[in-house]
Scaffold this motif. Sequence first.
Motif, PDB file in Angstrom:
ATOM      1  N   THR A 114      16.894   1.797   3.655  1.00  0.00           N
ATOM      2  CA  THR A 114      16.915   2.675   2.478  1.00  0.00           C
ATOM      3  C   THR A 114      17.323   4.072   2.919  1.00  0.00           C
ATOM      4  OG1 THR A 114      14.645   3.536   2.608  1.00  0.00           O
ATOM      5  CG2 THR A 114      14.938   1.421   1.452  1.00  0.00           C
ATOM      6  N   PHE A 115      17.740   4.866   1.950  1.00  0.00           N
ATOM      7  CA  PHE A 115      18.142   6.236   2.229  1.00  0.00           C
ATOM      8  C   PHE A 115      16.953   7.036   2.767  1.00  0.00           C
ATOM      9  CE2 PHE A 115      18.336  10.592   0.352  1.00  0.00           C
ATOM     10  CZ  PHE A 115      19.306  11.095   1.201  1.00  0.00           C
ATOM     11  N   GLU A 116      15.783   6.831   2.175  1.00  0.00           N
ATOM     12  CA  GLU A 116      14.602   7.600   2.573  1.00  0.00           C
ATOM     13  C   GLU A 116      14.211   7.285   4.013  1.00  0.00           C
ATOM     14  OE1 GLU A 116      14.830   5.877  -0.298  1.00  0.00           O
ATOM     15  OE2 GLU A 116      14.920   7.536  -1.725  1.00  0.00           O
ATOM     16  N   ARG A 117      14.238   6.013   4.354  1.00  0.00           N
ATOM     17  CA  ARG A 117      13.856   5.614   5.705  1.00  0.00           C
ATOM     18  C   ARG A 117      14.859   6.129   6.735  1.00  0.00           C
ATOM     19  NH1 ARG A 117      11.649  -0.585   5.015  1.00  0.00           N
ATOM     20  NH2 ARG A 117       9.464  -0.009   4.968  1.00  0.00           N
ATOM     21  N   PHE A 164       0.806  -1.226   0.000  1.00  0.00           N
ATOM     22  CA  PHE A 164       0.000   0.000   0.000  1.00  0.00           C
ATOM     23  C   PHE A 164       0.835   1.270   0.000  1.00  0.00           C
ATOM     24  CE2 PHE A 164      -3.154  -3.019   1.730  1.00  0.00           C
ATOM     25  CZ  PHE A 164      -4.131  -2.824   0.758  1.00  0.00           C
ATOM     26  N   GLU A 165       2.058   1.217   0.570  1.00  0.00           N
ATOM     27  CA  GLU A 165       2.856   2.434   0.698  1.00  0.00           C
ATOM     28  C   GLU A 165       3.678   2.721  -0.536  1.00  0.00           C
ATOM     29  OE1 GLU A 165       5.070   2.083   4.296  1.00  0.00           O
ATOM     30  OE2 GLU A 165       3.268   2.125   5.529  1.00  0.00           O
ATOM     31  N   LYS A 166       3.581   1.894  -1.527  1.00  0.00           N
ATOM     32  CA  LYS A 166       4.365   2.137  -2.739  1.00  0.00           C
ATOM     33  C   LYS A 166       3.457   2.433  -3.923  1.00  0.00           C
ATOM     34  CE  LYS A 166       8.743   0.017  -1.690  1.00  0.00           C
ATOM     35  NZ  LYS A 166       9.787  -0.896  -2.153  1.00  0.00           N
ATOM     36  N   LEU A 167       3.998   3.204  -4.823  1.00  0.00           N
ATOM     37  CA  LEU A 167       3.244   3.569  -6.019  1.00  0.00           C
ATOM     38  C   LEU A 167       3.772   2.769  -7.203  1.00  0.00           C
ATOM     39  CD1 LEU A 167       3.587   7.446  -5.696  1.00  0.00           C
ATOM     40  CD2 LEU A 167       1.536   6.105  -5.183  1.00  0.00           C
ATOM     41  N   LEU A 227       8.031  -0.315 -12.137  1.00  0.00           N
ATOM     42  CA  LEU A 227       8.605  -0.245 -10.792  1.00  0.00           C
ATOM     43  C   LEU A 227       7.527  -0.009  -9.757  1.00  0.00           C
ATOM     44  CD1 LEU A 227      11.386   2.268 -11.822  1.00  0.00           C
ATOM     45  CD2 LEU A 227      11.760  -0.157 -11.396  1.00  0.00           C
ATOM     46  N   SER A 228       7.967  -0.121  -8.514  1.00  0.00           N
ATOM     47  CA  SER A 228       7.106   0.195  -7.387  1.00  0.00           C
ATOM     48  C   SER A 228       7.956   1.036  -6.443  1.00  0.00           C
ATOM     49  CB  SER A 228       6.672  -1.125  -6.751  1.00  0.00           C
ATOM     50  OG  SER A 228       6.131  -0.901  -5.488  1.00  0.00           O
ATOM     51  N   VAL A 229       7.555   2.293  -6.247  1.00  0.00           N
ATOM     52  CA  VAL A 229       8.423   3.194  -5.462  1.00  0.00           C
ATOM     53  C   VAL A 229       7.651   3.851  -4.335  1.00  0.00           C
ATOM     54  CG1 VAL A 229       9.953   3.724  -7.401  1.00  0.00           C
ATOM     55  CG2 VAL A 229       7.990   5.199  -6.969  1.00  0.00           C
ATOM     56  N   GLU A 230       8.372   4.158  -3.282  1.00  0.00           N
ATOM     57  CA  GLU A 230       7.792   4.963  -2.211  1.00  0.00           C
ATOM     58  C   GLU A 230       7.525   6.360  -2.752  1.00  0.00           C
ATOM     59  OE1 GLU A 230       9.255   5.351   1.765  1.00  0.00           O
ATOM     60  OE2 GLU A 230      10.486   3.569   1.541  1.00  0.00           O
ATOM     61  N   VAL A 259      10.472   9.003  -2.768  1.00  0.00           N
ATOM     62  CA  VAL A 259      11.734   8.761  -3.491  1.00  0.00           C
ATOM     63  C   VAL A 259      11.863   9.774  -4.633  1.00  0.00           C
ATOM     64  CG1 VAL A 259      12.982   7.121  -4.951  1.00  0.00           C
ATOM     65  CG2 VAL A 259      11.785   6.322  -2.908  1.00  0.00           C
ATOM     66  N   THR A 260      12.995  10.427  -4.686  1.00  0.00           N
ATOM     67  CA  THR A 260      13.198  11.379  -5.788  1.00  0.00           C
ATOM     68  C   THR A 260      13.635  10.610  -7.037  1.00  0.00           C
ATOM     69  OG1 THR A 260      15.530  11.718  -5.296  1.00  0.00           O
ATOM     70  CG2 THR A 260      13.958  13.192  -4.187  1.00  0.00           C
ATOM     71  N   LEU A 261      13.452  11.274  -8.166  1.00  0.00           N
ATOM     72  CA  LEU A 261      13.912  10.670  -9.419  1.00  0.00           C
ATOM     73  C   LEU A 261      15.417  10.406  -9.344  1.00  0.00           C
ATOM     74  CD1 LEU A 261      13.522   9.797 -12.342  1.00  0.00           C
ATOM     75  CD2 LEU A 261      13.605  12.211 -13.030  1.00  0.00           C
ATOM     76  N   LEU A 262      16.150  11.337  -8.722  1.00  0.00           N
ATOM     77  CA  LEU A 262      17.611  11.177  -8.595  1.00  0.00           C
ATOM     78  C   LEU A 262      17.957   9.907  -7.816  1.00  0.00           C
ATOM     79  CD1 LEU A 262      20.561  12.131  -8.774  1.00  0.00           C
ATOM     80  CD2 LEU A 262      20.141  13.571  -6.769  1.00  0.00           C
ATOM     81  N   ASP A 263      17.319   9.724  -6.659  1.00  0.00           N
ATOM     82  CA  ASP A 263      17.639   8.542  -5.858  1.00  0.00           C
ATOM     83  C   ASP A 263      17.140   7.260  -6.515  1.00  0.00           C
ATOM     84  OD1 ASP A 263      19.082   9.826  -3.823  1.00  0.00           O
ATOM     85  OD2 ASP A 263      17.240  10.484  -2.858  1.00  0.00           O
TER      86      ASP A 263
END
Lengths: 209, 737
Positions: free
Chosen positions: B120-123, A52-55, A68-71, A74-78
């Motif tokens: 992770t970096f974000e966490r 649920f926490e990922k897009l 992909l599945s990202v939080e 998360v920036t595009l850079l990371d």
Amino acid sequence: MNSHTENDPCCGGQSRRSFLKRSTATAAILAAPPVLVRAAEKKLDEQGAEYFEKLPLKIEVNGKPFSLSVEPRVTLLDLLREQLHLTGTKKGCDYGQCGACTVHVDGQRVLSCLSLAGMQDGKKITTIEGLASGDDLHPLQEAFIRHDGFQCGYCTPGQIMSAVACIKEGHAGSDAEIREYMSGNICRCGAYPNIVDAIREVAQKGGVK
Amino acid sequence: MDNFFDLNIPFAEIDRVDGKAKVTGKADYVAEHDLPNLTYGVLVGSTIANGTVTAIDTKSAERAPGVLAVITHLNAPKVPGYEEGENPAKGRTGGGGLKIFNDNRIRFNGQPIALVVADTFERATYAASLIKAQYNKEAPHTSLADAIKNDKPIEGDNYKEAVRGEKDAWKTAPVKVEGTYIMPIQVHNPMELHATIARWDGDDKVTVWEKTQGVVSTQQSIANAFKLEQKNVQVYAPYVGGGFGSALRTWPHAIAAVMAAKKLGRPVKLVLTRPQMFMLVGYRPEAIQHISIGATPDGKIVGMRHDAYAVTSNYENFNEGLVAQTKQLYACANLATKYNIYPMNLSTPTWMRGPGEATGSFPLECALDELSYALNLDPIELRKRNYAETDPENGKPYSSKFLREAYDLGAEKFGWKGRKPQPRSMEEDGWLVGYGMSSGMFGAFRGEGRVRLKFSGDGMLTIQSAVSDSGPGTATAMTRIASDAMGLPVNKVNFELGNSAFPPGPTQGGSSTTSTLGTTVSMACDSLKKKLVELLKTQESEIALADVQFAQGEMRLKNGKSISYTDALKAANLPSIELTESSGRNPEMQKYSAYSYSVHFVRVKVHPLTGVVRIDKVVSAGDAGRIISEKTAASQMKGGAVGGIGGALMEEGVIDHRYGRWVNNNFADYHVPVHADVPDVEVVFVNKPDPVLNPNGSKGMGEIALIGFAAAVANAVYHATGKRIRELPITPDKVLL
């Protein structure tokens, strides 16, 4: 305070479980159905959260499609650097102040550190790794080498991605214009005069792909 | 020492050998190494500048998703090296100084109080925001001006007054100038964020990817801190994204990463944020300096006095040569200097490009300019009238000095003749125009280096050394030297660096890498030549090395025969030749003083209504001995000029002295030059070999590229406006008010 982390490295699960347990105790199972509590005990909530926490995110990077599945944070850079291992795009400040992270999104130059990955759905990203065709360098990559448009090389991918866009935008008509439209890309080694030489040369030859 | 080739033949220009990797994104800097099970560390800094941590709440952070560990002074594993005295990792690039997470004392704002490690970096970043500390606050001391007024400077041999001749001679001279000059904190800010990746390979072995200018010194520092055998610390630094001095020592955050990796049993990547780059990896210390010069009416300097006051941290004394150039640059019999430092609630400063001299040259070269107006003399002519033919401190001859040539070459290239002597006498398009110049100098050194060389049957020459390259182009210069020495095309030479498993190379600092390692490479090539000639002896009798010409990959003999190196190997049934070579200081140099010199010329335009200063034209002339790699050398000089523009016009670390807190620790508020601030920069080298320092005739260049530049700008602003600005940076408010 340590035993906690040592025994159970997955503190997140612990946190969610503690919450659910607390709510069962205090609210007498008013809200939390037993199935949820059991899920928490088995750490299944962590997997649920993962879902649920990922897009979901579909993007194309350098011509390659990614599903992909990202939080959301998360920036595009990371995403590029840490998950896709495309480390040619650099992190110099993470605040949109230095230009080292410049990539192209649908052909426009963009600061990837200020762009959330989740907002790029359906977009085409080009990074420094996608500029050359095989061993054939982009004319600006060649010109940067010829004019020694860098020293340490860390700002270079951003400078080149910006320079490609600068020429395409029609902002490389004079040295002054190049300098103005390249001012978002900081080079601390001070290769600016050589970078301007490289961009001028390519712009004059019209050699942008 | 033998010269291996004719020093008067210039090197051909080559492209940077790592250029392709850098323009394609393939160059891998520290934070770009992916390891299985990698974790991410984020540091939390103190929000006070002086006091103690009384409580620290890490519970929320520990419970946050993905968090693996939170390290504070309360639970940090012991760093065995911290137990030993004040400075566990000794040496000028050691890991001493702040002992991270060792106690609850806060010495400066932003001092790390916790390290959060997550999957992770974000966490990790989110969890770091949940750490809450309580403090017992004490008044912060960060103002140098207040310290000079209220406190005593640190005492010791480094800070004693130095006198040459008569101390007060300047006071009785017929013509005098005096002034107080202020230079704020400047911060290196290389584009690559400082980063460490640490991975333990068992209990007594660790592998570290580190942003460092000194591969071996980092290896030693970590070995000392964790009490490991030096060979059990493997350091990698294949690419270093700038340093300018900030990567000359192993900072506490690197120790924290190694500590965390041990505690977790997983590799940890710790990347500083840009704001942390202002607080945790050094800076050029703020300095207030007073200078006085007395001269005769015909422009001979009679006496000088230079008092310098600078900041340091309250846990380490940081010293640099603020008054060194004043002692050296001009022939002056009577001189007094005193260097003072004050402990502050600041992190320890460190060498920043042109350390000491860049700061000290600002008052000295501005005062020379002021004196030239007082005497009605051309500023270059004044400098020539006080030219030091021998070292004024000890009377030694210079190994080489072509400063006079640099003045002339630079003036010619710049068009100095076009300058009208009167201040505020030149105008263009409604802007005031000013010409300014200054000179700079820095010691020319040669240290110890070691390389491994392998020449293979396929004709490739590979040379390895544990040196790193923060940008000047070490591999390019070494490739140039080896290719020239061996008569091999550049693409047949491969110089490998950034790996502590290679033979120990020098730390890239003090403008000495090319001098030091270039010597080793030259000597290694000479040894290779000897071995190649030995191979011939089975076929040809009695061949002297001097009778063989090494060109285009073959040995050419006096009798007209020639044989390629690879054929010689084949004939001897050898797959390759391998050797190691080391070189050290040149004992001959005890008889000499050795310096590199620069002369900077600047044309400014000053807008009379807004006070905006634009730099219109720059020429930098260098006496850096024989130039090894012209293209990269010119780039290095241009880079120094760009750094100089920053220091002169915009760079200023601002600290709110009420809280001891940084105000502008980011690139939006701490301004560095961007494209639009920098005109074309022209570079000219005297390009004459130093016959003593090293067999290649080179001298150092990195520091002189910047030293003196700020004064050239200030002098040009004076010429444009008639206003002498003694405080950097020269912002419009100072020009107008």
